[in-house]
Structures are given as structure tokens and as C-alpha cells.
Design an enzyme around this catalytic site. Structure first.
Site, PDB file in Angstrom:
ATOM      1  N   MET A  72       0.938  -1.266   0.076  1.00 41.74           N
ATOM      2  CA  MET A  72      -0.093   0.011   0.025  1.00 41.74           C
ATOM      3  C   MET A  72       0.879   1.270   0.010  1.00 41.74           C
ATOM      4  SD  MET A  72      -3.308  -0.742   2.315  1.00 41.74           S
ATOM      5  CE  MET A  72      -2.584  -0.699   3.680  1.00 41.74           C
ATOM      6  N   GLY A  73       2.179   1.070  -0.258  1.00 50.14           N
ATOM      7  CA  GLY A  73       3.050   2.285  -0.297  1.00 50.14           C
ATOM      8  C   GLY A  73       3.567   2.804   1.271  1.00 50.14           C
TER       9      GLY A  73
ATOM     10  N   LEU B 163       6.565   3.195   1.687  1.00 43.00           N
ATOM     11  CA  LEU B 163       7.580   1.867   1.839  1.00 43.00           C
ATOM     12  C   LEU B 163       8.705   2.206   2.733  1.00 43.00           C
ATOM     13  CD1 LEU B 163       7.997   1.168  -2.137  1.00 43.00           C
ATOM     14  CD2 LEU B 163       6.170   0.253  -0.468  1.00 43.00           C
TER      15      LEU B 163
ATOM     16  N   GLY C 120      10.735  -3.243   5.545  1.00 44.39           N
ATOM     17  CA  GLY C 120       9.950  -4.461   5.556  1.00 44.39           C
ATOM     18  C   GLY C 120       9.530  -4.555   4.139  1.00 44.39           C
ATOM     19  N   HIS C 121       9.049  -3.644   3.495  1.00 47.79           N
ATOM     20  CA  HIS C 121       8.736  -3.953   2.068  1.00 47.79           C
ATOM     21  C   HIS C 121       9.919  -4.162   1.189  1.00 47.79           C
ATOM     22  CE1 HIS C 121       5.673  -0.872   3.338  1.00 47.79           C
ATOM     23  NE2 HIS C 121       4.745  -1.814   3.054  1.00 47.79           N
TER      24      HIS C 121
ATOM     25  N   LYS D 217       4.833  -9.995   8.809  1.00 48.89           N
ATOM     26  CA  LYS D 217       4.297  -8.907   9.714  1.00 48.89           C
ATOM     27  C   LYS D 217       2.694  -9.450   9.684  1.00 48.89           C
ATOM     28  CE  LYS D 217       3.685  -4.813  11.458  1.00 48.89           C
ATOM     29  NZ  LYS D 217       2.598  -4.095  10.952  1.00 48.89           N
ATOM     30  N   ASP D 218       2.135  -9.505   8.711  1.00 50.04           N
ATOM     31  CA  ASP D 218       0.599  -9.731   8.601  1.00 50.04           C
ATOM     32  C   ASP D 218       0.268 -11.183   8.639  1.00 50.04           C
ATOM     33  OD1 ASP D 218      -0.397  -6.515   8.161  1.00 50.04           O
ATOM     34  OD2 ASP D 218       1.175  -7.090   6.964  1.00 50.04           O
TER      35      ASP D 218
ATOM     36  N   GLN E 269      -3.127 -12.424   7.380  1.00 52.27           N
ATOM     37  CA  GLN E 269      -3.418 -11.877   6.045  1.00 52.27           C
ATOM     38  C   GLN E 269      -2.690 -13.307   4.983  1.00 52.27           C
ATOM     39  OE1 GLN E 269      -2.850  -8.057   3.813  1.00 52.27           O
ATOM     40  NE2 GLN E 269      -0.842  -8.842   3.654  1.00 52.27           N
TER      41      GLN E 269
HETATM   42  P1  AMP Z   1       1.477  -2.904   3.300  1.00 53.01           P
HETATM   43  O1  AMP Z   1       2.146  -2.006   2.630  1.00 53.01           O
HETATM   44  O2  AMP Z   1       1.424  -2.465   4.845  1.00 53.01           O
HETATM   45  O3  AMP Z   1       0.143  -3.586   2.879  1.00 53.01           O
HETATM   46  O4  AMP Z   1       2.583  -4.201   3.575  1.00 53.01           O
HETATM   47  C1  AMP Z   1       2.712  -4.859   2.108  1.00 53.01           C
HETATM   48  C2  AMP Z   1       3.568  -6.152   2.339  1.00 53.01           C
HETATM   49  O5  AMP Z   1       4.709  -5.676   3.339  1.00 53.01           O
HETATM   50  C3  AMP Z   1       2.592  -7.092   3.185  1.00 53.01           C
HETATM   51  O6  AMP Z   1       2.936  -8.143   2.755  1.00 53.01           O
HETATM   52  C4  AMP Z   1       3.269  -7.007   4.463  1.00 53.01           C
HETATM   53  O7  AMP Z   1       3.094  -8.144   5.370  1.00 53.01           O
HETATM   54  C5  AMP Z   1       4.619  -6.475   4.202  1.00 53.01           C
HETATM   55  N1  AMP Z   1       5.364  -5.781   5.369  1.00 53.01           N
HETATM   56  C6  AMP Z   1       4.686  -4.657   5.836  1.00 53.01           C
HETATM   57  N2  AMP Z   1       5.739  -4.538   7.092  1.00 53.01           N
HETATM   58  C7  AMP Z   1       6.760  -5.287   7.271  1.00 53.01           C
HETATM   59  C8  AMP Z   1       7.613  -5.714   7.979  1.00 53.01           C
HETATM   60  N3  AMP Z   1       7.959  -4.698   9.118  1.00 53.01           N
HETATM   61  N4  AMP Z   1       8.669  -6.862   7.900  1.00 53.01           N
HETATM   62  C9  AMP Z   1       8.083  -7.528   6.710  1.00 53.01           C
HETATM   63  N5  AMP Z   1       7.118  -7.459   5.874  1.00 53.01           N
HETATM   64  C10 AMP Z   1       6.429  -6.322   6.118  1.00 53.01           C
END
Ligand code: AMP
Length: 514
Positions: A32-33, A35, A38-39, A151-152, A155
């Protein structure tokens, strides 16, 4: 290399189709940007596993409740692109809401019970929105592998179910949680936190750390561990614990006893900000990748008898046949075969020059730490390997040697039968044929020794000498063999201790390798 910025479904479809036509595998990293590291960890994995990487940036309105932070959600597209270009991302797909949900859009996916607990209970409709948008992204990009973060965790469970239930032709890879130095899981929502909030938010990771310590000290009673988590949260009234649970990774059902692969989930609110975190329990000192593997390969117990099903060896074998699957199923405990093939193509254009092949598992579980990735900063495995072979640097190593992983491959472990292992051996056979001028093979460690003896030299268990006994005299051993399928000539095989896994060290082989 430039990164294409794509905003329409039709252009994204065309780009992905062209890429596939050129014989390239395609990775998708849905985000979802806003970034962060983690991303980026997902993007780096995507680049390792596939030829082309697509990152989607889409703040998906259907996964936000009406009182949630959809309009406020941090957005920084220019900055995101700046980060993604140097990572070698081929395309960013950043459609508008209208592009994904045109007027008249009416079809949603219902992920069932699993989407109604924990995050699903706190955010009704959330996973319906997630499943629908991910399904759409899969159809638009048609990736070979899609990357998600631990992290999720819930999901991940929902998406894996979706892929399995709807027979989607995509592999799901999951990457460990990336944290700040103080333990806070990285999240786009951390941007909302004031300095005071940020401090309070640390309790999520701290409570999980405490849970891990208890389990490592021998506590298996989930209830007692949960009580301790509750106690940690009680110390900070600003932080409202939403739920804390210890669950089976396959079903998300709470467990009474913690075992390797069980997952502790926590969610808490700081005012209107919602934070989540989780921990996978694993053997003492085990890597995040191994823990993920334990959780992702866990199977649900039989509803009636409560017994765990027997390992589905046939399925596992099929997965191992496909090296991409291996990377997904295993903890990427070695360079995935594709990664290795890529590496060989890139670094050894003239494989005929390689006279000595080294077979042994590079110890770190994370491929980004394999010696080829950071030649300028050799890890313990690399430095000890160079020592053993009598070279000073990666450049010198590369000029004379190639490293491939042990035959033990992803197939190590009690769940894997001989047939599965035989598939890994087949890969090793193929790899050996890539080096038609080999004079010597150096085998690192007991695992590689046993598998080499058994599967490459075809020796029966009874005729294989114990590794420790073989190496006792000199700290290494050698023999000369002929492999009928390799060519009618002698090959010298050297057996040594593994440079990083075993406590004993072999003396330098340099004088013998010429
Ligand atoms: P989001 O932008 O929050 O939807 O996350 C996009 C992807 O990045 C999802 O698969 C999340 O689980 C992963 N993600 C978000 N934060 C982290 C993190 N701290 N470590 C690893 N993956 C992450």
C-alpha cells in the site's frame, strides 16, 4: 535500468505478458506504499527469485472500515519510486481506485471463517477487501511468485487459503518481520506515532520477546505465557490490548501448549492507531526463516481424532521437483536452485575454467547473506572457507572455485523421504555436468559427505565410514573416484569439516589444490 510507472490495468497486463514472452519469471510484491525496509526485504527476495519484479502500490479502499484511516493513510509515491529504482524493480503498478473498482464493480471474495477472527473481528470486511484486491492483482500481473510479509500473519493465512482453494497458479513466499533496532516492527502506520506513542508501542514486541524467553526456558503452557503478555500490557494504560493469542499456524485456532511453529499474535490500540505484531515459536536460537518454515508447513490436526495427519510426502516431493516451490516451502535454507543458476551464469560465463567445485551448504539461512551477495563484507562462512582453500578474497575464490550447495538440499529433516532427496540429487548431477573440466571436488561437512557418498557415489550405508573417524587423522581426507556418468577420468574428492557449522577446523587444502 529504469522502473516503469504503470497506472492502468491494460498497460500492466501488457507489460507482464511481454515480460513472460521474453521467458522471464515475474514476481509481484503487493503493497500500500509509504515503503520501508519491511517492503524492501520482500523486493530483494523477489529480485533473487524471479527475473522481473513488479511492486504494486495501491491503498485499497475495500479493506478499510468506514471509521478507519483510509483517507489519512500515508502516501508518498515519488519517494517510493526513488527507493524502488535502485532495487532493480522493473515496474511499479500504482492504479487509482477507479481503475481497480470501476463503476458497477460488484464481485467480492469471501475468505470464510479464518477472516472473521482476530484482525477480521476487529476490522469486519477487512479480509474480504484484501482477498478481492489480491485476487485482482494476481489476475492482472499473473506473477509466478507473490511475496508477503510475516508481519501480517493472518493475511498470509488468508492468501495461502485463497491460492489453494481457487487453484491459483501462483506461489506464495513469505518473508520474516523486519524490525527497528529497538524491536518495533516496521510499519507504514508507525509514521502516525508521536515520540510518546512510539515508546508505548514498543510493548508489542517486548511482550513477544518475553513470550519467546519463557518458551525458550521451557514453558509450554500457552495460558501462562498469555498471562505474562497481559501483564506487560497492563503496565502501559495508554496502550489498549485488543487481543493476545497463541494459535496453530494452520487454523489460527488457539492452542493449549506451545510447540515449534505456534504463533503468538498481538494487536493493540494507541488512541486511533492500531498496531499488530507476531512471533513464531521455534527451537532455541533458530532463525526467523526456519520458524516461518515450521509455521507454513504445519498441518491442521484431524477435527475428530485430534491427530496430526501424516506428512504428505507426495505433495512435498512434487514441490521439491519445482525449485521455485522449494524456495517457497523451505526456509530458503540454501541458495534456491534458480538463484544458483543465475549466479553461475552471471559469474562463470566460462564454466569450463572451473577446476575445483566446492559442495557444502553456506551456513546463513538468508540468501542475501550468501558469500556472493556481499563479497566486500565476508561472513564467517566465507572467511573460514577462504582460509581452507588458501585464497584471500572473493575475487580470488571466484577465479578458481565455484560453490554449490550440499546434496542435502532443502530436503533435510525428518519429514522428507528418500524420493524427495533423490530429486535434489538430480539437480546436483545436472550441476556437476555444468563443469566439464573438474579435477577436484571439495565436500564441506558431514551432511554433504553423507549425501555425496550415498547419492553421488552410490554407496550403501554400511560401507560409508563415519565422518568423524574418516577425518580423525589429518582433519581432512581424500579419495580418487570415477563417476561413469561424468566422464572416464579421475576426480579427486576432498572431505573437510564445514567451515561454519562444525566446531573443528580442517587445515588448509591450498597445497593440494594447485
Ligand atoms: P502494506 O504496505 O502494509 O500492505 O504491506 C505490504 C507487504 O509488506 C505485506 O505483505 C506486509 O506483510 C509486508 N510488510 C509490512 N511491514 C513489514 C515488516 N516490518 N516486515 C516484513 N514485511 C512487512
Amino acid at each position: 535500468m529504469t522502473t516503469r510507472w504503470i497506472i492502468t490495468v491494460s498497460e500492466m497486463k501488457a507489460f507482464a505478458a511481454e515480460t513472460r514472452l521474453r521467458g522471464k519469471s515475474v514476481a509481484l510484491v503487493p503493497t500500500m506504499g509509504a515503503l520501508h525496509e519491511g517492503h524492501f526485504s520482500l523486493v530483494r527476495q523477489a529480485k533473487i527469485q524471479c527475473n522481473a519484479a513488479v511492486v504494486s502500490i495501491f491503498v485499497n479502499p475495500t479493506q478499510f472500515g468506514s471509521t478507519e484511516d483510509f483517507t489519512r493513510y500515508p502516501r508518498s509515491p515519488e519517494k517510493d519510486l526513488e527507493f524502488l529504482t535502485p532495487l532493480g524493480v522493473d515496474a511499479v503498478f500504482a492504479p487509482s481506485s477507479r481503475e481497480i473498482y470501476p463503476a458497477g464493480f460488484a464481485t467480492f471474495l469471501d475468505p470464510g471463517h479464518i477472516a472473521t477472527v482476530f484482525e477480521g473481528a476487529a476490522r469486519p470486511g477487512h479480509f474480504r477487501g484484501v482477498a478481492t484486491v489480491v485476487f485482482k492483482l494476481f489476475n492482472i500481473v499473473r506473477p509466478d511468485i507473490a511475496f508477503f510479509g510475516q508481519k501480517d500473519f493472518q493475511q498470509v493465512v488468508v492468501i495461502r487459503r485463497l491460492v489453494e482453494d481457487l487453484n491459483l497458479p501462483v506461489r506464495i513466499m513469505v518473508c520474516p518481520i523486519v524490525r527497528e533496532a529497538d524491536g518495533l516492527a516496521k510499519s507504514s502506520r508507525n509514521a502516525y506515532l508521536s515520540a510518546q506513542d512510539r515508546k508505548a508501542a514498543l510493548l508489542l514486541s517486548r511482550s513477544l520477546k518475553r513470550a519467546e524467553e519463557m518458551a525458550e526456558a521451557g514453558e509450554v503452557d500457552a495460558q501462562r505465557i498469555l498471562e505474562e503478555i497481559h501483564k506487560t500490557f497492563a503496565a502501559e494504560p495508554r496502550l489498549q490490548l485488543d487481543y493476545a493469542a497463541i494459535v496453530s499456524p494452520a487454523t489460527l485456532e488457539p492452542v493449549a501448549a506451545v510447540s515449534p511453529g505456534s504463533v503468538a499474535l498481538v494487536a493493540a490500540r494507541l488512541g486511533t492507531i492500531r498496531l499488530i505484531d507476531n512471533l513464531i515459536f521455534g527451537p532455541l536460537g533458530s532463525s526467523p526463516e526456519l520458524r516461518l518454515q515450521l509455521a507454513l508447513t504445519a498441518q491442521a490436526p484431524d477435527k475428530e481424532s485430534g491427530a496430526l495427519p501424516r506428512p504428505d510426502i507426495e505433495r512435498l516431493r512434487l514441490r521439491i521437483e519445482n525449485c521455485r516451490d522449494c524456495a517457497a516451502v523451505s526456509s530458503v535454507s540454501l541458495p534456491a536452485r534458480e538463484f544458483l543458476a543465475k549466479y553461475l551464469q552471471r559469474h562463470y560465463p566460462d564454466l569450463e575454467c572451473v577446476r575445483v567445485l566446492v559442495i557444502g551448504r553456506c551456513a546463513p539461512m538468508n540468501p542475501s547473506q550468501f558469500l556472493y551477495c556481499h563479497p566486500e563484507a565476508p561472513n564467517q562462512f566465507a572467511t573460514r572457507l577462504y582460509d581452507l582453500l588458501g585464497v584471500k578474497s572473493f575475487a580470488e575464490f571466484k577465479a578458481r572455485f565455484a560453490l554449490t550447495d550440499g546434496a542435502r538440499c532443502h530436503a533435510a529433516g525428518p519429514l522428507v523421504d528418500e524420493r524427495a532427496l533423490a530429486h535434489c540429487i538430480q539437480y546436483l548431477h545436472e550441476e556437476l555436468k555444468l563443469f566439464p573440466s573438474l579435477q577436484s571436488i571439495v565436500i564441506l561437512g558431514e551432511d554433504a559427505y553423507l549425501q555425496f557418498q550415498k547419492h553421488i557415489l552410490g554407496r550403501g550405508r554400511a560401507s560409508i565410514r563415519p565422518f568423524a573417524e574418516l577425518l580423525k587423522l589429518e582433519g581432512w581426507a581424500q579419495e580418487t573416484v570415477r563417476l561413469p556418468w561424468y566422464g572416464e577420468r579421475d576426480l579427486r574428492i576432498f572431505y573437510c569439516y564445514h567451515p561454519a557449522v562444525e566446531t573443528k577446523k580442517s587445515p588448509s587444502l591450498a597445497p593440494h589444490l594447485g
